[in-house]
Structure formats: C-alpha cells, structure tokens
Design an enzyme around this catalytic site. Structure first.
Site, PDB file in Angstrom:
ATOM      1  N   SER A 184      -4.991  -1.451   3.597  1.00 26.17           N
ATOM      2  CA  SER A 184      -3.709  -0.723   3.561  1.00 26.17           C
ATOM      3  C   SER A 184      -2.487  -1.590   3.741  1.00 26.17           C
ATOM      4  O   SER A 184      -1.419  -1.272   3.253  1.00 26.17           O
ATOM      5  CB  SER A 184      -3.656   0.338   4.669  1.00 26.17           C
ATOM      6  OG  SER A 184      -4.879   0.582   5.273  1.00 26.17           O
ATOM      7  N   HIS A 212      -6.619   3.934  -0.400  1.00 25.56           N
ATOM      8  CA  HIS A 212      -5.638   3.297  -1.297  1.00 25.56           C
ATOM      9  C   HIS A 212      -6.252   2.858  -2.623  1.00 25.56           C
ATOM     10  O   HIS A 212      -5.579   2.241  -3.438  1.00 25.56           O
ATOM     11  CB  HIS A 212      -5.007   2.089  -0.598  1.00 25.56           C
ATOM     12  CG  HIS A 212      -4.273   2.466   0.636  1.00 25.56           C
ATOM     13  ND1 HIS A 212      -3.008   2.994   0.619  1.00 25.56           N
ATOM     14  CD2 HIS A 212      -4.641   2.444   1.936  1.00 25.56           C
ATOM     15  CE1 HIS A 212      -2.620   3.265   1.853  1.00 25.56           C
ATOM     16  NE2 HIS A 212      -3.597   2.940   2.677  1.00 25.56           N
ATOM     17  N   LYS A 242      -2.656  10.550  -0.790  1.00 28.51           N
ATOM     18  CA  LYS A 242      -1.968   9.373  -1.340  1.00 28.51           C
ATOM     19  C   LYS A 242      -1.864   9.540  -2.858  1.00 28.51           C
ATOM     20  O   LYS A 242      -1.099  10.371  -3.307  1.00 28.51           O
ATOM     21  CB  LYS A 242      -2.663   8.113  -0.870  1.00 28.51           C
ATOM     22  CG  LYS A 242      -2.369   7.982   0.639  1.00 28.51           C
ATOM     23  CD  LYS A 242      -3.006   6.869   1.378  1.00 28.51           C
ATOM     24  CE  LYS A 242      -2.510   6.943   2.830  1.00 28.51           C
ATOM     25  NZ  LYS A 242      -3.467   6.512   3.813  1.00 28.51           N
TER      26      LYS A 242
HETATM   27  C1  LIG Z   1      -3.877   7.035   5.143  1.00 31.23           C
HETATM   28  C2  LIG Z   1      -5.178   6.469   5.459  1.00 31.23           C
HETATM   29  C3  LIG Z   1      -6.174   7.242   6.054  1.00 31.23           C
HETATM   30  C4  LIG Z   1      -5.927   8.611   6.586  1.00 31.23           C
HETATM   31  O1  LIG Z   1      -5.813   9.563   5.580  1.00 31.23           O
HETATM   32  P1  LIG Z   1      -4.985  10.887   5.901  1.00 31.23           P
HETATM   33  O2  LIG Z   1      -5.435  11.820   4.828  1.00 31.23           O
HETATM   34  O3  LIG Z   1      -3.559  10.521   5.815  1.00 31.23           O
HETATM   35  O4  LIG Z   1      -5.404  11.330   7.268  1.00 31.23           O
HETATM   36  C5  LIG Z   1      -7.406   6.681   6.213  1.00 31.23           C
HETATM   37  N1  LIG Z   1      -7.653   5.415   5.839  1.00 31.23           N
HETATM   38  C6  LIG Z   1      -6.721   4.641   5.273  1.00 31.23           C
HETATM   39  C7  LIG Z   1      -7.067   3.262   4.846  1.00 31.23           C
HETATM   40  C8  LIG Z   1      -5.455   5.143   5.083  1.00 31.23           C
HETATM   41  O5  LIG Z   1      -4.512   4.363   4.560  1.00 31.23           O
END
Ligand SMILES: *Cc1c(COP(=O)(O)O)cnc(C)c1O
Length: 386
Positions: A184, A212, A242
C-alpha cells in the site's frame, strides 16, 4: 475525578503526538468527478484516493446504488446469517469469484473485517503465522486475534522467508503465510510465484491481501495475474472500497473454505450485512473491471508516466512513493504541493517505519495526462525529485 484523569491521559497522548509531528487531523473533503476534491481552501487535484478507476463517482454506480436502495431499503437489518442476506449478494460473490479465478467468494462488511475474520479460522494457538514486515495493519490484527505465533520476514525477501520457515515451521501444527499482493505504501508487488513455491515446500497456506491489486494490475484481476504465469493463491482477500468504488471486503477461495468462513468467521457472523445500495454499486464496479480493459489499464499507465517524467523506478502499480525521511519533511512537502493545487498525503509512522516518511501518490483513470504532467512539474520545481 476519574473523568478528569481520563481527559488528562488523552491530552498528554495528543501532545506527545503533536511534538513528534505524528498528530493526524480529519479534514472535510468533498469528492468530485475527475479526481477533484473540495476542501475549505478550494479545489485540489487528488492523488490521495484509492478510487483507482474513478468508480466511486461514476454515474453507473450511483444509479445502481439508488435503484437498489429504493427497492430494498437503506440498511440490511441484521447479520447476513439472519436477515441481512439480500438478493444482491449472490450476484456479487459470483462475479468476484469469476474475476479472481476462484471457485467461490464471500463478502464481508469491510476489508479489515475480512482479514481479522478469516485469519483466526486457519491459524490458532499452536500455529505459525509468517508475515511480510510491510504487510497491512489488518494482517497484524488478524494474526494477533488468531493467537498463533507471529514471525515477520524482511520485505519481499524470499531468502529470509525461507530462513524463518526452516527455523520455525516444524515447531507448529499449521502455518499461514500472509502478504500484500501490492504494498500500500510502496506500490511494489509481492513475488507470488516464489512465495507459492515456498508455501508448498513447507506445507503452509498462502493468503494475499489484494486491496490495491484488484482493478489495477493483472488486467484488473489482481496480483495473482500480474506475474509471468497465473499464480494459485488459495486465500485471496481484498476490498470493495478501492478500485471497485463502493465499500466492503471479500475473500476468494474454494467452495469448502468459503462455506467454513460463512459458518465461523466472527466478523461475518456477528456484524451486520452491507447496505443493499453498496452491494449493487460493487456489482456494477466489478462488472466494469471485468469488461473495460482500457479503463483498467489507465492507473498503471498514469503512474508510469509520472515515474518516467521524474526518472523514478518504474511504477509497478497505481501507487508511487517518494520517501523523504522525517515526518516533518513529509508534511512540509505535502503542504507545498497543496499550495500548488495537488492533494498528496504525507505518510508517517506508524503507517510506515520510522525514518521513511513519504509522499504517497495514487494514480487513477480519472486523472488526465495533463494532470500527471502538471504534478510531475510541481514535484520537480519543489526539488522533491529530479
Ligand atoms: C485499505 C486496505 C485494507 C482495508 O480495506 P477496507 O475495506 O478499507 O477495510 C486492507 N488491506 C490493505 C492493503 C488496504 O490498503
């Protein structure tokens, strides 16, 4: 009295964060089309959102959400196992399984809830969880909840992962190896072909967090499709918040694994199902990812244009970091970019290790090539890269 000591505790903690440039603040942000955001000081071009395909503001998703809300109501009323399993879930889970190349899928309230629900099912007190040191916070939370022994290996270092497995695997009954498909805060990919080989050799189960990756790499199918040949990862989690543009989380896995999760994962069983409108928007988002290859290719192309312009290492995903070191330097750089009209967050500890505070640029199909060129120019003029 008691109340006063509680407030004093909070105030001291906040002051300590402030002194170390680690205090964070919520800012009211109105997200708009074309990767623009409204803040009280005007409109900025956002390189801060993980909405890699601009789907969160896409009219097709908005309409799908509106229609489902009118038809099924706003909230889902209960856990999915009680009455929260409205008719849209089946469609979403089938589409996710198809996109990710798994037999089945199960949708949770969020990505974080997915990981902390799934990991304790497959690892317990006599087991080993091996985790990349830069893996997402939810993976460490899931590992802690599992009560397994947690061992980290150096970021993407397969020699170190092998060393840890060799040293510790035999002392434990089962072993779960967990990593991000795309990291991330660094934007690099995990070496999944090598990791699957290692997991096989040490009789371990591999789990990836593809928050991601999905919608961005591997033609939108995620990190297991981003390598020379498709990689078979038995536990693939991800988020619907995302690139998919909506909200929620999922695990893609075999039919028996998914069935076990539906029975046992606490954050699935004891948490309310997603709102119908959110699930409907996610269905539309996944449908677009599966069918619009041109749009899916854009975030990576934009990120590459940026790394090319600044002679940075080639972007491997939609995320590009510029590491500056101290939290203060990262905040100053972020402020300077904001004055130039760009929203680029400063990422500080504990999100990244101390001394590696950075700017994190997230590229989207909603950015024009002019947006990217203007950003690169601003970064260069501020002396943040060559
Ligand atoms: C954003 C994120 C999450 C969490 O996902 P949400 O749906 O926002 O709770 C988990 N792992 C990674 C690598 C993330 O970037």
């Amino acid at each position: 009295m008691n109340r006063r000591s509680l407030d004093d505790f909070a105030i001291r903690k906040l002051e300590s964060l402030e002194r170390r440039h680690l205090r964070r603040e919520l800012e009211i942000t109105a997200r708009r089309a074309r990767a623009r955001v409204g803040r009280d000081d005007g409109e900025l071009v956002s390189f801060a959102c993980n909405d890699y395909l601009g789907l969160a503001t896409d009219p097709a998703l908005i309409e799908a959400s509106r229609e489902a809300t009118a038809r099924f109501g706003v909230g889902s009323g209960a856990s999915r196992l009680i009455t929260g399993n409205h008719p849209l879930y089946d469609d979403l889970e089938r589409r996710l399984a198809e996109l990710k190349g798994s037999d089945d899928a199960v949708v949770f309230g969020s990505g974080y809830l997915t990981t902390i629900g799934v990991m304790p099912i497959f690892a317990g007190a006599s087991d080993l969880v091996l985790v990349d040191e830069l893996a997402h916070s939810c993976i460490l939370a899931g590992a802690t909840l599992s009560r397994a022994r947690v061992v980290t290996f150096r970021h993407n270092d397969m020699d170190d992962a092998a060393t840890q497995l060799k040293a510790h695997r035999e002392e434990h009954r089962r072993c779960l190896v967990v990593t991000n498909g795309v990291f991330s805060m660094d934007g690099d990919l995990a070496p999944l072909p090598e990791l699957t080989t290692l997991a096989d050799r040490y009789d371990a189960w591999l789990m990836t967090d593809d928050a991601h990756g999905t919608g961005v790499v591997g033609g939108g199918r995620g990190s297991t499709f981003a390598h020379a040949s498709a990689v078979d990862v038995p536990l693939q989690m991800g988020t619907l918040s995302k690139a998919v543009g909506a909200y929620g989380g999922y695990l893609c896995a075999s039919a028996p694994v998914v069935e076990l999760i539906r029975n046992r994962a606490r954050s699935f069983v004891y948490s309310t199902g997603l709102p119908p409108g959110t699930v409907a928007a996610a269905i539309k988002g996944v449908e677009i990812i599966a069918s619009d290859a041109e749009r899916v290719a854009l975030p990576l192309a934009r990120a590459r244009a940026f790394t090319d312009a600044l002679e940075l290492p080639d972007a491997q995903s939609a995320i590009v970091p510029i590491v500056l070191g101290s939290a203060e330097d990262a905040l100053d750089a972020s402020d300077a970019l904001r004055d130039a009209g760009f929203l680029v967050p400063a990422i500080r500890p504990p999100t990244v290790p101390p001394g590696t505070s950075r700017l994190r640029f997230a590229f989207s199909s909603a950015h024009s090539s002019d947006d990217v060129a203007a950003l690169a120019r601003a970064v260069r003029e501020l002396g943040l890269a060559t």
